[in-house]
Design a protein around this motif. Structure first.
Motif, PDB file in Angstrom:
ATOM      1  N   PHE A   1       0.835  -1.141  -0.057  1.00 55.95           N
ATOM      2  CA  PHE A   1       0.142   0.033   0.104  1.00 55.95           C
ATOM      3  C   PHE A   1       0.908   1.290   0.031  1.00 55.95           C
ATOM      4  N   ALA A   2       1.985   1.207   0.867  1.00 58.35           N
ATOM      5  CA  ALA A   2       2.947   2.149   0.765  1.00 58.35           C
ATOM      6  C   ALA A   2       3.543   2.610  -0.534  1.00 58.35           C
ATOM      7  N   ILE A   3       3.802   1.396  -1.401  1.00 60.37           N
ATOM      8  CA  ILE A   3       4.262   1.489  -2.876  1.00 60.37           C
ATOM      9  C   ILE A   3       3.377   2.353  -3.724  1.00 60.37           C
ATOM     10  N   LEU A   4       2.083   2.015  -3.591  1.00 64.35           N
ATOM     11  CA  LEU A   4       1.236   2.782  -4.309  1.00 64.35           C
ATOM     12  C   LEU A   4       1.097   3.980  -4.024  1.00 64.35           C
ATOM     13  N   GLN A   5       0.909   4.337  -2.720  1.00 64.36           N
ATOM     14  CA  GLN A   5       0.843   5.827  -2.373  1.00 64.36           C
ATOM     15  C   GLN A   5       2.233   6.676  -2.807  1.00 64.36           C
ATOM     16  N   ARG A   6       3.358   6.026  -2.715  1.00 64.11           N
ATOM     17  CA  ARG A   6       4.470   6.833  -3.122  1.00 64.11           C
ATOM     18  C   ARG A   6       4.585   7.085  -4.551  1.00 64.11           C
ATOM     19  N   ALA A   7       4.097   5.821  -5.260  1.00 60.17           N
ATOM     20  CA  ALA A   7       4.368   6.166  -6.822  1.00 60.17           C
ATOM     21  C   ALA A   7       3.074   6.879  -7.269  1.00 60.17           C
ATOM     22  N   ASN A   8       1.934   7.162  -6.674  1.00 59.65           N
ATOM     23  CA  ASN A   8       1.091   8.133  -7.035  1.00 59.65           C
ATOM     24  C   ASN A   8       0.996   9.344  -6.325  1.00 59.65           C
ATOM     25  N   GLN A   9       2.042   9.575  -5.648  1.00 59.90           N
ATOM     26  CA  GLN A   9       2.212  10.605  -4.779  1.00 59.90           C
ATOM     27  C   GLN A   9       0.638  11.202  -3.996  1.00 59.90           C
ATOM     28  N   THR A  10       0.285  10.342  -3.376  1.00 56.52           N
ATOM     29  CA  THR A  10      -0.946  10.727  -2.840  1.00 56.52           C
ATOM     30  C   THR A  10      -1.286   9.889  -1.544  1.00 56.52           C
ATOM     31  N   THR A  11      -2.114  10.114  -0.795  1.00 58.76           N
ATOM     32  CA  THR A  11      -2.769   9.493   0.571  1.00 58.76           C
ATOM     33  C   THR A  11      -4.075   9.021   0.066  1.00 58.76           C
ATOM     34  N   ASP A  12      -4.707   9.233  -0.759  1.00 59.24           N
ATOM     35  CA  ASP A  12      -5.913   8.766  -1.160  1.00 59.24           C
ATOM     36  C   ASP A  12      -6.048   7.415  -1.309  1.00 59.24           C
ATOM     37  N   THR A  13      -6.998   6.732  -0.910  1.00 53.20           N
ATOM     38  CA  THR A  13      -7.009   5.070  -0.993  1.00 53.20           C
ATOM     39  C   THR A  13      -8.056   4.563  -2.083  1.00 53.20           C
ATOM     40  N   THR A  14      -8.206   5.506  -3.079  1.00 53.93           N
ATOM     41  CA  THR A  14      -9.388   4.905  -4.082  1.00 53.93           C
ATOM     42  C   THR A  14      -8.955   5.254  -5.328  1.00 53.93           C
ATOM     43  N   GLY A  15      -7.742   6.003  -5.577  1.00 54.34           N
ATOM     44  CA  GLY A  15      -7.459   6.524  -7.007  1.00 54.34           C
ATOM     45  C   GLY A  15      -6.038   6.405  -7.571  1.00 54.34           C
ATOM     46  N   PHE A  16      -5.603   5.115  -7.239  1.00 53.17           N
ATOM     47  CA  PHE A  16      -4.360   4.451  -7.821  1.00 53.17           C
ATOM     48  C   PHE A  16      -4.256   4.334  -8.954  1.00 53.17           C
ATOM     49  N   LYS A  17      -3.378   4.776  -9.806  1.00 54.14           N
ATOM     50  CA  LYS A  17      -3.344   4.542 -11.342  1.00 54.14           C
ATOM     51  C   LYS A  17      -3.188   3.229 -11.675  1.00 54.14           C
ATOM     52  N   LYS A  18      -3.760   2.599 -12.906  1.00 51.02           N
ATOM     53  CA  LYS A  18      -3.848   1.145 -13.194  1.00 51.02           C
ATOM     54  C   LYS A  18      -2.662   1.155 -14.000  1.00 51.02           C
ATOM     55  N   PRO A  19      -1.806   0.039 -13.586  1.00 51.76           N
ATOM     56  CA  PRO A  19      -0.409  -0.263 -14.467  1.00 51.76           C
ATOM     57  C   PRO A  19      -0.644  -0.854 -15.819  1.00 51.76           C
ATOM     58  N   PRO A  20       0.271  -0.641 -16.728  1.00 52.53           N
ATOM     59  CA  PRO A  20       0.319  -0.999 -18.060  1.00 52.53           C
ATOM     60  C   PRO A  20       0.117  -2.761 -17.985  1.00 52.53           C
ATOM     61  N   LYS A  21      -0.768  -3.184 -18.907  1.00 53.00           N
ATOM     62  CA  LYS A  21      -0.621  -4.573 -19.063  1.00 53.00           C
ATOM     63  C   LYS A  21       0.471  -5.305 -19.209  1.00 53.00           C
ATOM     64  N   HIS A  22       1.498  -4.830 -20.202  1.00 56.55           N
ATOM     65  CA  HIS A  22       2.588  -5.245 -20.275  1.00 56.55           C
ATOM     66  C   HIS A  22       3.890  -4.521 -19.978  1.00 56.55           C
ATOM     67  N   ILE A  23       4.824  -4.881 -19.369  1.00 58.95           N
ATOM     68  CA  ILE A  23       5.888  -4.102 -18.851  1.00 58.95           C
ATOM     69  C   ILE A  23       6.958  -4.745 -19.616  1.00 58.95           C
ATOM     70  N   PRO A  24       7.633  -4.031 -20.646  1.00 57.49           N
ATOM     71  CA  PRO A  24       8.849  -4.497 -21.315  1.00 57.49           C
ATOM     72  C   PRO A  24       9.894  -4.507 -20.750  1.00 57.49           C
ATOM     73  N   TRP A  25      10.680  -5.564 -21.005  1.00 55.31           N
ATOM     74  CA  TRP A  25      11.943  -5.924 -20.350  1.00 55.31           C
ATOM     75  C   TRP A  25      13.009  -4.982 -21.110  1.00 55.31           C
ATOM     76  N   PRO A  26      13.985  -4.325 -20.310  1.00 53.06           N
ATOM     77  CA  PRO A  26      14.644  -3.321 -20.917  1.00 53.06           C
ATOM     78  C   PRO A  26      15.876  -3.866 -21.699  1.00 53.06           C
ATOM     79  N   SER A  27      15.801  -3.269 -22.875  1.00 52.33           N
ATOM     80  CA  SER A  27      16.572  -3.942 -24.084  1.00 52.33           C
ATOM     81  C   SER A  27      17.464  -2.789 -24.898  1.00 52.33           C
ATOM     82  N   PRO A  28      18.525  -2.299 -24.372  1.00 55.36           N
ATOM     83  CA  PRO A  28      19.115  -1.116 -25.130  1.00 55.36           C
ATOM     84  C   PRO A  28      20.010  -1.542 -26.092  1.00 55.36           C
TER      85      PRO A  28
END
Length: 323
Positions: A149-176
């Motif tokens: 829960f702390a991770i979600l609050q920190r990432a969204n910069q909010t103490t709100d408990t209902t408005g967390f941003k939905k993560p992307p469906k696919h997180i691409p593996w870094p490939s430079p």
């Protein structure tokens, strides 16, 4: 004086006896993530060297190759070190971000250090994104821990408990990937012992647990790059040259699977009178005889046998591989 060993001496009968002990077999490890690559190109991550004179078509070739990887989804970030980038249109087609382009020839090793740091940041950003996605899924199910829960609050910069941003469906593996052009005789290819670029060449397949493919454009083979770079390269693309001493040096380092005469025959077949053709040598080919050598990217060439006149008979076959 070294005594020459005859063929007969090499063929002496050798006896063997098996016994119970440690077998030379692959250890069981968790498979490492590697970028996907189209079947008609080369496995990643790689170190590819393009050798040719000014105007031979090196930059055009590397641009074509990386665009093919990009179109397939192999790379998701491109770094470029080139003092002539602004005048080099093929490099501009690679979609590199402005902050990932380095044009100061005098600070090349600083650029290498900065790129290595950015690759580490890519790893952290990926891990944070995965951690956030796991926390979000747990939260949606009402099963999140206080830490999640702390991770979600920190990432969204909010103490709100209902408005967390939905993560992307696919997180691409870094490939430079990193392209280095027009940097011959710079600090990058210097002989100093603590050369950060040499360290990158040696570790690029695994750097920061991610890896990075290197594409190096040189005008000279032996004096253009350190021996450790040549020894760790996986593909070589050799453009037309009249300097057969260069070809001899390349053969000694690269093409021991064939005789020198056959190597020259393969080279001449690949160039075929076209100043922009090149001979590709793939050190990772799964068929050493028929897939090590190519004309450009899309045509295998190999020595099938010797003709009645003593000259090598060259066979060629266009690559026809479904991607």
């Amino acid at each position: 004086m070294t005594k020459e060993v005859s063929e007969k001496e090499f063929n002496k009968k050798v006896k063997t006896q098996k016994f119970k002990g440690v077998k030379n077999e692959a250890v069981k490890c968790k498979p490492k993530k590697t970028p996907k690559a189209p079947k008609h190109l080369f496995k990643l991550h790689t170190v590819a060297v393009f050798v040719g004179n000014i105007g031979s078509g090196k930059t055009n070739a590397v641009s074509l190759e990386i665009q093919a990887y990009n179109n397939y989804g192999s790379f998701n970030r491109t770094f470029i070190i080139s003092p002539t980038y602004e005048y080099n249109d093929p490099l501009k087609l690679l979609g590199a971000d402005k902050k990932d382009i380095y044009t100061d020839r005098l600070n090349a090793l600083s650029a290498i250090a900065d790129i290595k740091h950015k690759i580490l940041e890519m790893k952290y950003e990926y891990e944070e994104a995965v951690e956030y996605k796991i926390a979000y899924k747990a939260w949606k199910k009402g099963m999140d821990t206080p830490k999640q829960f702390a991770i979600l609050q920190r990432a969204n910069q909010t103490t709100d408990t209902t408005g967390f941003k939905k993560p992307p469906k696919h997180i691409p593996w870094p490939s430079p990937c990193l392209v280095i052009d027009d940097m011959s005789h710079s600090d990058i290819y210097g002989a100093q012992r603590s050369n950060d670029f040499v360290n990158l060449v040696l570790t690029c397949r695994h750097i920061h647990g991610i890896g990075c493919s290197l594409f190096l454009l040189l005008q000279s083979f032996k004096t253009g790059a350190q021996k450790v770079v040549r020894q760790n390269a996986r593909q070589f693309h050799i453009f037309p040259t009249h300097d057969y001493s260069q070809l001899k040096s390349m053969y000694e380092d690269l093409a021991s699977v064939v005789s020198y005469e056959d190597f020259i025959s393969l080279y001449k077949c690949a160039i075929d009178g076209n100043k922009h053709n090149f001979l590709t040598i793939d050190m990772t080919a799964d068929d050493e005889k028929k897939k090590t050598f190519r004309r450009n990217f899309d045509e295998f060439i190999w020595i099938e046998g010797m003709g009645v006149d003593g000259k090598a008979e060259i066979e060629s076959k266009e690559v026809n591989i479904n991607v």
